[in-house]
Write a protein that holds these residues in place. Structure first.
Motif: not given
Length: 246
Positions: A217-246
């Protein structure tokens, strides 16, 4: 009710892990050579979670392959320290071998501050446990029960004693959620070798509160996270692991 937290996990005699006590505080990262025991430590968390199920020994055989697959033909021992507020308990589970088959050899529960005063002591079928305080065989607060030889005392007594130490440990271990690397085999390889990848399939859009195992359910989790106030911080953590192009 205050939340419980796991402070330490101990392993003895499992695959390449002769003995280790792993302290847990915040983020813990395992780094080491192949065959050093990293995957074994992750599997231990799943074994501890399954210790809260009456089907523990059956799962040990069917899911984990039995004692020989675990590299422990003579048995192994797991322990965990669980804390709530200023109180901490240590639970120990010893799995032995009877005729090559796993058996629950011993279970104990004690306050970390008083390790010799057992709140629960089980050998074979006979199990003695106390509401609180040190183990005193003559005390009226102690209870003795005979348990099925193939079921952990934790699985049987934890749900019925939620306010005691055994209930706190039960609740903490049930909260373990072990995730493994996602299978992202290309579709044509998956079809050729009959190895379907869950992440390559279509996903129904549904509310998601946590990530399912295998990331289905990864797409649904990302959809839920996008509605949270800490979404920018979440994406910073994702990019730390997967690269800045995400």
């Amino acid at each position: 009710m205050a939340a419980t937290r796991v402070q330490q996990v101990g392993i003895r005699g499992l695959r390449s892990v002769a003995e280790v006590r792993l302290p847990l505080a915040g983020l813990t990262v395992l780094i080491g050579d192949n065959g050093g025991g990293k995957s074994t430590i992750l599997e231990v968390f799943e074994l501890l979670r399954r210790a809260t199920f009456p089907s523990f020994l059956g799962d040990l055989n069917v899911v984990h392959g039995g004692l020989f697959a675990l590299g422990a033909p003579a048995g192994f021992e797991l322990s965990v320290i669980v804390a709530r507020d200023a109180t901490a308990w240590q639970y120990v589970l010893r799995v032995g071998a009877q005729g090559g088959s796993p058996s629950i050899e011993r279970e104990t529960l004690a306050l970390v501050q008083r390790p010799n005063d057992l709140l629960l002591h089980r050998r074979g079928q006979r199990c003695e446990f106390s509401d609180e305080g040190p183990k005193k065989p003559a005390s009226a607060s102690n209870k003795t029960v005979d348990l099925p030889i193939d079921q952990p005392a934790l699985a049987l007594l934890g749900p019925t004693n939620p306010t005691l130490g055994i209930g706190c440990v039960y609740s903490a271990l049930q909260g373990f959620d072990v995730h493994v690397p996602f299978e992202v085999t290309p579709r044509w390889i998956a079809q050729a070798h009959n190895r379907p990848s869950e992440l390559r399939r279509s996903v129904h859009f549904l509310p998601a509160h946590k990530l399912d195992r295998l990331g289905t359910n990864l797409p649904n989790v990302f959809a839920a996270l996008r509605n949270q106030p800490n979404w920018p911080e979440t994406m910073d953590l994702v990019r730390m692991g997967l690269g800045l192009d995400v």
